[in-house]
Motif scaffolding. Structure first.
Motif, PDB file in Angstrom:
ATOM      1  N   TYR A  18      48.469  19.668  11.768  1.00 51.01           N
ATOM      2  CA  TYR A  18      47.598  20.341  10.800  1.00 51.01           C
ATOM      3  C   TYR A  18      46.148  20.401  11.284  1.00 51.01           C
ATOM      4  O   TYR A  18      45.480  21.424  11.133  1.00 51.01           O
ATOM      5  CB  TYR A  18      47.656  19.648   9.434  1.00 51.01           C
ATOM      6  N   LEU A  21      45.925  22.946  14.186  1.00 47.44           N
ATOM      7  CA  LEU A  21      45.995  24.311  13.661  1.00 47.44           C
ATOM      8  C   LEU A  21      44.685  24.719  12.999  1.00 47.44           C
ATOM      9  O   LEU A  21      44.166  25.818  13.243  1.00 47.44           O
ATOM     10  CB  LEU A  21      47.126  24.434  12.635  1.00 47.44           C
ATOM     11  N   SER A  22      44.151  23.837  12.177  1.00 45.00           N
ATOM     12  CA  SER A  22      42.902  24.156  11.490  1.00 45.00           C
ATOM     13  C   SER A  22      41.771  24.383  12.491  1.00 45.00           C
ATOM     14  O   SER A  22      41.036  25.362  12.391  1.00 45.00           O
ATOM     15  CB  SER A  22      42.528  23.030  10.519  1.00 45.00           C
ATOM     16  N   HIS A  23      41.665  23.484  13.455  1.00 47.23           N
ATOM     17  CA  HIS A  23      40.604  23.612  14.463  1.00 47.23           C
ATOM     18  C   HIS A  23      40.766  24.915  15.252  1.00 47.23           C
ATOM     19  O   HIS A  23      39.802  25.648  15.446  1.00 47.23           O
ATOM     20  CB  HIS A  23      40.633  22.401  15.399  1.00 47.23           C
ATOM     21  N   GLY A  24      41.990  25.196  15.679  1.00 43.92           N
ATOM     22  CA  GLY A  24      42.231  26.413  16.456  1.00 43.92           C
ATOM     23  C   GLY A  24      41.982  27.676  15.665  1.00 43.92           C
ATOM     24  O   GLY A  24      41.381  28.632  16.165  1.00 43.92           O
ATOM     25  N   LEU A  25      42.410  27.702  14.422  1.00 41.92           N
ATOM     26  CA  LEU A  25      42.252  28.910  13.615  1.00 41.92           C
ATOM     27  C   LEU A  25      40.802  29.130  13.176  1.00 41.92           C
ATOM     28  O   LEU A  25      40.385  30.272  12.970  1.00 41.92           O
ATOM     29  CB  LEU A  25      43.186  28.872  12.409  1.00 41.92           C
ATOM     30  N   VAL A  46      45.787  34.092  18.115  1.00 39.19           N
ATOM     31  CA  VAL A  46      46.444  32.907  17.568  1.00 39.19           C
ATOM     32  C   VAL A  46      47.372  32.294  18.603  1.00 39.19           C
ATOM     33  O   VAL A  46      47.330  31.094  18.875  1.00 39.19           O
ATOM     34  CB  VAL A  46      47.217  33.251  16.268  1.00 39.19           C
ATOM     35  N   SER A  49      45.725  30.576  21.660  1.00 41.55           N
ATOM     36  CA  SER A  49      44.901  29.391  21.421  1.00 41.55           C
ATOM     37  C   SER A  49      45.676  28.119  21.758  1.00 41.55           C
ATOM     38  O   SER A  49      46.715  27.849  21.167  1.00 41.55           O
ATOM     39  CB  SER A  49      44.463  29.344  19.958  1.00 41.55           C
ATOM     40  N   TRP A  51      44.884  25.144  20.906  1.00 41.94           N
ATOM     41  CA  TRP A  51      44.883  24.297  19.717  1.00 41.94           C
ATOM     42  C   TRP A  51      45.989  24.698  18.757  1.00 41.94           C
ATOM     43  O   TRP A  51      46.670  23.845  18.183  1.00 41.94           O
ATOM     44  CB  TRP A  51      43.525  24.348  19.021  1.00 41.94           C
ATOM     45  N   VAL A  52      46.169  25.995  18.574  1.00 45.03           N
ATOM     46  CA  VAL A  52      47.227  26.466  17.687  1.00 45.03           C
ATOM     47  C   VAL A  52      48.590  26.108  18.275  1.00 45.03           C
ATOM     48  O   VAL A  52      49.480  25.630  17.560  1.00 45.03           O
ATOM     49  CB  VAL A  52      47.109  27.990  17.431  1.00 45.03           C
ATOM     50  N   GLY A  55      49.238  22.517  17.742  1.00 45.54           N
ATOM     51  CA  GLY A  55      49.585  22.288  16.343  1.00 45.54           C
ATOM     52  C   GLY A  55      51.021  22.688  16.042  1.00 45.54           C
ATOM     53  O   GLY A  55      51.755  21.949  15.379  1.00 45.54           O
ATOM     54  N   VAL A  56      51.431  23.842  16.524  1.00 44.62           N
ATOM     55  CA  VAL A  56      52.804  24.314  16.280  1.00 44.62           C
ATOM     56  C   VAL A  56      53.804  23.373  16.944  1.00 44.62           C
ATOM     57  O   VAL A  56      54.814  22.993  16.334  1.00 44.62           O
ATOM     58  CB  VAL A  56      52.973  25.772  16.779  1.00 44.62           C
TER      59      VAL A  56
END
Length: 146
Positions: A18, A21-25, A46, A49, A51-52, A55-56
């Protein structure tokens, strides 16, 4: 001990997922996503990234650990323990992402923490594993009027 490690990793990977994902988005400009070309460009950003993607990946691994956990333990035990990710995500979001968390949200977070602790200290996880229920209608009605 294995179950504790599985649950701990599950929660940590969810929080990491989470936060990543937040940082990347937040680094991606969502712009005006009404135009299909803008939506496509956003999608490319997206999936490009790191970071995304981190996160995934973290959330996929946590899902696999969740499946292992609910195959070994009662769902009524696993779900509240997994809910501790709400507490940890709020805390890490505040500490790492410098998010502003209102006092009301902190109170809610503390209530979730209290519930997680109550469930965590219960002995429901220590119950012996149930044997799989037999399939078929005769097994379901066994002992009922026969």
């Amino acid at each position: 001990m294995k179950n504790t490690i599985i649950l701990g990793l599950l929660v940590v990977l969810q929080v990491l997922g989470y936060i990543a994902l937040s940082h990347g988005l937040h680094q991606i400009d969502a712009g005006n996503l009404v135009n299909p070309l803008d939506m496509f460009a956003f999608g490319v950003q997206v999936f490009a990234s790191p970071w995304v993607l981190l996160g995934v990946l973290s959330l996929i691994v946590s899902l696999l650990l969740y499946l292992v956990a609910i195959s070994r333990l009662d769902l009524s035990y696993v779900l509240p323990i997994v809910a501790s990710n709400y507490v940890l995500t709020t805390l890490v979001g505040w500490l790492v992402l410098d998010e502003r968390v209102s006092p009301t949200r902190w109170v809610g977070t503390l209530l979730v923490t209290a519930g997680v602790l109550m469930v965590g200290f219960s002995n429901s996880a220590k119950n012996p594993p149930r044997s799989p229920r037999p399939s078929g209608s005769s097994a379901r009605h066994k002992g009922m009027g026969s």
